[in-house]
Write a protein that holds these residues in place. Sequence first.
Motif, PDB file in Angstrom:
ATOM      1  N   GLU A 195      27.385  42.934  39.961  1.00 35.42           N
ATOM      2  CA  GLU A 195      28.650  42.311  40.348  1.00 35.42           C
ATOM      3  C   GLU A 195      29.341  43.037  41.500  1.00 35.42           C
ATOM      4  O   GLU A 195      30.314  42.514  42.067  1.00 35.42           O
ATOM      5  CB  GLU A 195      29.589  42.235  39.147  1.00 35.42           C
ATOM      6  N   LYS A 196      28.864  44.229  41.854  1.00 38.61           N
ATOM      7  CA  LYS A 196      29.468  44.989  42.948  1.00 38.61           C
ATOM      8  C   LYS A 196      28.719  44.823  44.263  1.00 38.61           C
ATOM      9  O   LYS A 196      29.124  45.381  45.292  1.00 38.61           O
ATOM     10  CB  LYS A 196      29.490  46.486  42.588  1.00 38.61           C
ATOM     11  N   ILE A 197      27.611  44.094  44.282  1.00 36.53           N
ATOM     12  CA  ILE A 197      26.734  43.995  45.449  1.00 36.53           C
ATOM     13  C   ILE A 197      27.511  43.576  46.692  1.00 36.53           C
ATOM     14  O   ILE A 197      28.274  42.608  46.671  1.00 36.53           O
ATOM     15  CB  ILE A 197      25.595  42.997  45.174  1.00 36.53           C
ATOM     16  N   GLY A 198      27.317  44.318  47.783  1.00 35.73           N
ATOM     17  CA  GLY A 198      27.949  43.962  49.042  1.00 35.73           C
ATOM     18  C   GLY A 198      27.510  42.587  49.502  1.00 35.73           C
ATOM     19  O   GLY A 198      26.321  42.273  49.498  1.00 35.73           O
ATOM     20  N   GLY A 199      28.462  41.755  49.901  1.00 33.02           N
ATOM     21  CA  GLY A 199      28.155  40.393  50.334  1.00 33.02           C
ATOM     22  C   GLY A 199      28.033  39.392  49.204  1.00 33.02           C
ATOM     23  O   GLY A 199      27.569  38.274  49.419  1.00 33.02           O
ATOM     24  N   SER A 200      28.470  39.772  48.008  1.00 35.14           N
ATOM     25  CA  SER A 200      28.372  38.882  46.844  1.00 35.14           C
ATOM     26  C   SER A 200      29.757  38.511  46.332  1.00 35.14           C
ATOM     27  O   SER A 200      30.774  39.063  46.751  1.00 35.14           O
ATOM     28  CB  SER A 200      27.594  39.563  45.708  1.00 35.14           C
ATOM     29  N   PHE A 201      29.791  37.587  45.390  1.00 34.70           N
ATOM     30  CA  PHE A 201      30.966  37.360  44.561  1.00 34.70           C
ATOM     31  C   PHE A 201      30.474  37.021  43.174  1.00 34.70           C
ATOM     32  O   PHE A 201      29.300  36.690  42.976  1.00 34.70           O
ATOM     33  CB  PHE A 201      31.863  36.242  45.116  1.00 34.70           C
ATOM     34  N   HIS A 202      31.344  37.144  42.193  1.00 35.01           N
ATOM     35  CA  HIS A 202      30.979  36.644  40.866  1.00 35.01           C
ATOM     36  C   HIS A 202      32.087  35.774  40.300  1.00 35.01           C
ATOM     37  O   HIS A 202      33.265  35.926  40.608  1.00 35.01           O
ATOM     38  CB  HIS A 202      30.570  37.752  39.890  1.00 35.01           C
ATOM     39  N   LEU A 203      31.648  34.820  39.491  1.00 38.32           N
ATOM     40  CA  LEU A 203      32.504  33.845  38.830  1.00 38.32           C
ATOM     41  C   LEU A 203      32.212  33.959  37.339  1.00 38.32           C
ATOM     42  O   LEU A 203      31.049  34.030  36.931  1.00 38.32           O
ATOM     43  CB  LEU A 203      32.190  32.445  39.350  1.00 38.32           C
ATOM     44  N   THR A 204      33.279  33.949  36.528  1.00 37.74           N
ATOM     45  CA  THR A 204      33.145  34.365  35.140  1.00 37.74           C
ATOM     46  C   THR A 204      33.615  33.308  34.152  1.00 37.74           C
ATOM     47  O   THR A 204      34.828  33.109  33.973  1.00 37.74           O
ATOM     48  CB  THR A 204      33.950  35.658  34.910  1.00 37.74           C
ATOM     49  N   PRO A 205      32.695  32.621  33.483  1.00 39.81           N
ATOM     50  CA  PRO A 205      33.114  31.761  32.387  1.00 39.81           C
ATOM     51  C   PRO A 205      33.727  32.599  31.262  1.00 39.81           C
ATOM     52  O   PRO A 205      33.184  33.643  30.891  1.00 39.81           O
ATOM     53  CB  PRO A 205      31.807  31.112  31.915  1.00 39.81           C
ATOM     54  N   GLY A 206      34.861  32.138  30.751  1.00 37.79           N
ATOM     55  CA  GLY A 206      35.416  32.795  29.580  1.00 37.79           C
ATOM     56  C   GLY A 206      36.733  33.504  29.819  1.00 37.79           C
ATOM     57  O   GLY A 206      37.557  33.098  30.635  1.00 37.79           O
ATOM     58  N   ASN A 207      36.919  34.595  29.106  1.00 35.42           N
ATOM     59  CA  ASN A 207      38.205  35.257  28.971  1.00 35.42           C
ATOM     60  C   ASN A 207      38.728  35.830  30.278  1.00 35.42           C
ATOM     61  O   ASN A 207      37.986  36.439  31.054  1.00 35.42           O
ATOM     62  CB  ASN A 207      38.075  36.396  27.952  1.00 35.42           C
ATOM     63  N   ALA A 208      40.026  35.625  30.533  1.00 39.09           N
ATOM     64  CA  ALA A 208      40.700  36.250  31.667  1.00 39.09           C
ATOM     65  C   ALA A 208      41.261  37.600  31.233  1.00 39.09           C
ATOM     66  O   ALA A 208      41.676  37.780  30.084  1.00 39.09           O
ATOM     67  CB  ALA A 208      41.828  35.355  32.176  1.00 39.09           C
ATOM     68  N   TYR A 209      41.271  38.551  32.164  1.00 36.92           N
ATOM     69  CA  TYR A 209      41.894  39.839  31.889  1.00 36.92           C
ATOM     70  C   TYR A 209      43.417  39.691  31.872  1.00 36.92           C
ATOM     71  O   TYR A 209      43.987  38.923  32.650  1.00 36.92           O
ATOM     72  CB  TYR A 209      41.495  40.868  32.941  1.00 36.92           C
ATOM     73  N   ASP A 210      44.091  40.469  31.025  1.00 36.81           N
ATOM     74  CA  ASP A 210      45.546  40.417  30.934  1.00 36.81           C
ATOM     75  C   ASP A 210      46.208  40.737  32.270  1.00 36.81           C
ATOM     76  O   ASP A 210      47.277  40.209  32.586  1.00 36.81           O
ATOM     77  CB  ASP A 210      46.056  41.401  29.878  1.00 36.81           C
ATOM     78  N   ILE A 211      45.585  41.614  33.073  1.00 33.09           N
ATOM     79  CA  ILE A 211      46.200  42.033  34.325  1.00 33.09           C
ATOM     80  C   ILE A 211      46.008  41.013  35.452  1.00 33.09           C
ATOM     81  O   ILE A 211      46.602  41.150  36.522  1.00 33.09           O
ATOM     82  CB  ILE A 211      45.663  43.410  34.778  1.00 33.09           C
ATOM     83  N   ALA A 212      45.169  40.012  35.232  1.00 27.24           N
ATOM     84  CA  ALA A 212      44.998  38.912  36.193  1.00 27.24           C
ATOM     85  C   ALA A 212      44.806  37.632  35.392  1.00 27.24           C
ATOM     86  O   ALA A 212      43.783  36.973  35.456  1.00 27.24           O
ATOM     87  CB  ALA A 212      43.819  39.160  37.119  1.00 27.24           C
ATOM     88  N   ASP A 213      45.830  37.285  34.645  1.00 26.21           N
ATOM     89  CA  ASP A 213      45.707  36.266  33.600  1.00 26.21           C
ATOM     90  C   ASP A 213      45.990  34.866  34.142  1.00 26.21           C
ATOM     91  O   ASP A 213      47.024  34.628  34.768  1.00 26.21           O
ATOM     92  CB  ASP A 213      46.680  36.591  32.470  1.00 26.21           C
TER      93      ASP A 213
END
Length: 370
Positions: free
Chosen positions: A303-321
């Motif tokens: 998920e940290k790969i340069g030139g990538s992005f990730h999209l996450t099905p499921g739970n949101a973090y409280d700090i970016a809810d």
Amino acid sequence: MNDPRIDRLAGVLLDHSCRLKPGENILIEAIDLPDPALVCALVEGAAARGGVPLVTCKQQAVLRSLYRNATKEGMLLAGEFERARMAKMDAYIGVRGAANASQLSDVPAERMDLYQKHWWHAVHSEVRVPKTKWVVLRYPTDSFAQAANMSTAAFEDFYFDVCTADYAAMGEAQKPLVARMEAADRVRIVAPGTELEFSIKGIPVIPCNGERNIPDGEVFTAPVRDSVNGVIRFNTQSRYQGTVFSDIMFEFKDGKIVNATSSDTTRINQILDSDAGARYIGEWSMGTNNRVRHPMLDTLFDEKIGGSFHLTPGNAYDIADNGNDSVVHWDLVLIQRPDYGGGEIWFDGELLRKDGRFVPKDLQGLNEGL
């Protein structure tokens, strides 16, 4: 003889990631480590800093037996026990090795769901993530090196180099991207098999530079829950609950995954049907660690790969809810460099990144080493 690389890594984890202070309790959880050197260094380092270290060691083979024989009562009991312990912690370091990364592949889906709902979610989603200073990392093993198509010695050199990066400098380079994401509304993503749009307006933006994951290098937020529309086809494999998935494709309508296929379409839909939130997205993040170039079937690296992005099905973090709640949190990676098919990311009609490289002048620092 002590390996100085281990001592340096322990220092990064205690001082930069956990910011451990005198009198603070810290739980060190080790799973399938081939030797105790890092755990010992963390215990000694925590004590030297005036902290109170607690250690738990687990084995995936034993966990497999627990999960395969899971009952609701048993998972509730385990969750209650570990939740009470976690509630007393100020900091947490999770170190995971794996002699066999597919150890959990034959755990029945319904048993794995019991673990996710009543043990993992209760301890980690509800207590560890929002209430402690935490960091998780893998440990270099032969199987890990094999997944990266590297010799063990070469992989160890790569691992310690990436994991002990200059995270303070990384944080400075991420600041202009944070500002642009905070100001953005509409995001458009284009790649082979992908045409996706959503809004990130009003959702907090979080730069990650060594305080939660090692290695690190991402800036994340979440889409407005009902705003995601279009199709995405991921070009990396992903291991989730012991099963390796490839050729993952999602079709979205008003935020919901209405069609999902993969190398195991039945299983991926079982995961997405875990609860009402699993078919909605809880995170969107851009990878900014240019030392990590290729996937190795490990989310913390991929998920940290340069030139990538990730999209996450499921739970949101409280700090970016964005309001999405689920027992699932599954980071899926799409690499947009030319060697992976290329692609573009647009913010409000402005081209932000093309073929993995940031375009605006103020973001050029994020292209170094790419």
